[in-house]
Write an enzyme that holds these catalytic residues in place. Structure first.
Site, PDB file in Angstrom:
ATOM      1  N   LYS A  46       3.782   5.525 -10.740  1.00 27.93           N
ATOM      2  CA  LYS A  46       4.756   6.560 -10.388  1.00 27.93           C
ATOM      3  C   LYS A  46       4.094   7.920 -10.453  1.00 27.93           C
ATOM      4  O   LYS A  46       3.024   8.070 -11.055  1.00 27.93           O
ATOM      5  CB  LYS A  46       5.928   6.542 -11.387  1.00 27.93           C
ATOM      6  CG  LYS A  46       6.824   5.308 -11.298  1.00 27.93           C
ATOM      7  CD  LYS A  46       7.782   5.426 -10.142  1.00 27.93           C
ATOM      8  CE  LYS A  46       8.724   4.226 -10.081  1.00 27.93           C
ATOM      9  NZ  LYS A  46       9.507   4.239  -8.836  1.00 27.93           N
ATOM     10  N   SER A  49       0.847  -1.179   0.000  1.00 24.96           N
ATOM     11  CA  SER A  49       0.000   0.000   0.000  1.00 24.96           C
ATOM     12  C   SER A  49       0.887   1.235   0.000  1.00 24.96           C
ATOM     13  O   SER A  49       1.989   1.223   0.513  1.00 24.96           O
ATOM     14  CB  SER A  49      -0.872   0.013   1.243  1.00 24.96           C
ATOM     15  OG  SER A  49      -1.621  -1.171   1.280  1.00 24.96           O
TER      16      SER A  49
END
Lengths: 146, 426
Positions: A103, A66
């Site tokens: 990202k 996570s």
């Protein structure tokens, strides 16, 4: 003959819509058409809200640890829109060494970089390695166990 | 001007969108039951692997050259094709699919430099939105556009766009370099007859008198000559059939949403397609069904749905094809849409004679096959002698159970919740 495998390339128009709240629709008094009449029968469509370009929209599923910095958790559903040109600040699905990775697209000291929400991973300059943006993440759907 | 948008190595390109590790790798896609190669990447072509090469013969190269052989994933290819079409429809008023990976579009009213820029934009957008690389060929006629798209594909660098004028040094050079069998709709037997007349290149053929060609050959070849000269003569409906796909479609006289009418149209197209298939001694591996609403009626709900139904084995049996087409129609037709056009495309054709030599595709029991062949021959004779449509199928017949072998199928990345791509947080 066994039923051949069926393939469905075309996403159907949304079949599930929520009724527009009734309270906003008021019948005209005295026979004049209600100004709210335009809204009658209108429904809220989650597809319309989240998917701007069906032809360029892809779904992916999150794996891995996570990452609170991105507000993302394992098994979340990502809505990726390839029609968007990546801009600094966008969260993107990127190809890094042949693997799809989430990202953030950023400019650090004038260099275009892919950064991680986790400080353990250093920023990757976009021009330096075998990496490219696959698509911009438009939304994350996190479902709670119910 | 007419443009032909050709998806480069389409099946392999679809796979690579979700498997970037396959970039630069020799990849082949196999027929149902993993029998033989039906689609190839540039790298595997360079290694000399032919279309139709049996998979078992390639096992050595899998080890020695890192060949990757994938099972066909029609669900993915169908979805990606409809995405490509949707992107094109945003940029061009009319888009006519010619095969699963080729589409004709019309460009009207562009100046020449603007057209070139528009094509580059279109190509870039398809690539960005869908991940599929395409080549764009534009010319005054379909036959020239087809040649232009191939030239675009072969052009050095990453141009991918070729715009041809009817006359001009570029067009002339291209036609002079093109052998007869590289021309759309010119088959092997024609080539031999043309050679006897001293006609060797597309340029030679272009310089023939169309009327003379019509007398000595056919109206079809006359049209080809006209098209090479830059005179549009071929419409979508009389396009010479390629050996790789058969399409039958027609516009309705009026818009219709009647399921019975649509079913009837699809049945006719499927039946006609199957007849054509048998005429040219081919078998097909998959059936694509499509519908189209009228794009000029923006006041009505728009959609151009399509769907591929994979067949259990390569077949020319009308019953299987009708059954598949009907299943496909059931899935794509939506209430509230009034359709202008319906059609059926038979995909990934294979030579029936060669098929019988192949041991790899699931064999149909011999007795079954002979019965089926007799039935089809009788059917075709009746329809030929007593008029098309004398004998028709009303119902699909139940048949033996077959199971597809698809050991190396990639995920159906875009159409199944359980098979979505995984993206890692890091």
């Amino acid at each position: 003959m066994s039923p051949p495998t069926l393939y469905r390339p075309q996403r159907p128009a949304s079949a599930l819509g929520l009724p527009y709240p009734e309270t906003l629709i008021r019948a005209g008094l005295s026979g004049f058409p209600s100004p709210a009449q335009d809204y009658e029968g209108r429904q809220l469509d989650l597809n319309e809200h989240l998917i701007k370009r069906p032809s360029a929209t892809f779904f992916m599923r999150v794996t891995g640890d996570s990452m609170e910095a991105f507000d993302m958790y394992a098994d979340d559903l990502l809505i990726i829109d390839r029609s968007l040109d990546p801009r600094p600040g966008h969260i993107v699905a990127a190809l890094v060494d042949g693997e799809l990775i989430v990202k953030r697209y950023e400019i650090l000291d004038t260099r275009h970089c892919l950064t991680s929400g986790n400080p353990r991973y250093a920023p990757i300059p976009l021009d330096s390695c075998d990496c490219q943006v696959w698509g911009v993440i438009r939304a994350v759907i996190h479902e709670y166990p119910v | 001007m007419i443009g032909l948008i050709d998806c480069n190595d389409f099946y392999v390109s679809c796979e690579r969108v979700f498997r970037p590790d396959l970039e630069g790798v020799p990849v082949g896609v196999l027929s149902n039951n993993d029998g033989c190669v039906i689609a190839r990447s540039a790298e595997i072509k360079a290694l000399g692997v032919a279309m139709g090469a049996p998979a078992f013969q390639l096992q050595g190269m899998v080890r020695s050259h890192g060949l990757v052989l994938l099972s066909s994933n029609y669900e993915l290819y169908g979805d990606m094709a409809s995405r490509v079409q949707a992107v094109l429809e945003e940029l061009a008023p009319t888009v006519e699919p010619y095969s699963i990976d080729e589409m004709f579009v019309r460009f009207e009213g562009f100046s020449s430099p603007a057209l070139d820029a528009h094509c580059r934009r279109l190509r870039k957008r398809v690539r960005q939105y869908t991940g599929i690389p395409v080549s764009v060929g534009v010319a005054p006629t379909r036959t020239l556009a087809k040649l232009a798209s191939r030239a675009a594909k072969q052009a050095p660098g990453d141009a991918g766009v070729c715009v041809l004028a009817a006359a001009g040094p570029e067009t002339r050079g291209l036609l002079q370099r093109t052998a007869l069998d590289g021309i759309w709709g010119v088959g092997r037997r024609l080539v031999e007859r043309l050679h006897l007349m001293g006609i060797r290149t597309a340029w030679d053929l272009r310089n023939q008198d169309p009327r003379r060609i019509r007398r000595r050959f056919s109206v079809v070849l006359e049209r080809t000559v006209l098209e090479l000269q830059g005179v549009p003569a071929i419409e979508m409906n009389d396009v010479a059939e390629s050996r790789q796909r058969i399409m039958t479609s027609r516009s309705f006289g009026r818009l219709t949403e009647d399921p019975g009418e649509l079913r009837e149209a699809i049945r006719e197209h499927a039946q006609r397609g199957a007849e054509k298939l048998r005429e040219q001694h081919s078998l097909c591996r998959a059936v694509l069904v499509f519908l189209k609403t009228n794009p000029h009626r923006q006041d009505l709900p728009q959609s151009s749905p399509s769907l591929i139904v994979e067949l259990d084995r390569p077949t020319d049996d009308s019953r299987d094809i009708l059954h598949a087409a009907r299943l496909g129609l059931q899935r794509i037709q939506r209430d509230g849409h009034r359709y202008m056009k319906a059609g059926v495309m038979l995909l990934d054709l294979v030579d029936a004679h060669r098929q019988q030599l192949s041991l790899l595709d699931t064999p149909q029991r011999d007795a079954d096959r002979q019965r089926s062949e007799r039935l089809m021959a009788t059917l075709d004779t009746l329809n030929r002698t007593m008029g098309r449509g004398t004998v028709k199928f009303g119902m699909p017949s139940p048949d033996a159970a077959w199971h597809l072998r698809c050991a190396n199928r990639t995920n159906r990345w875009t159409t199944r919740w359980e098979e979505l791509p995984r993206v890692r947080l890091r």
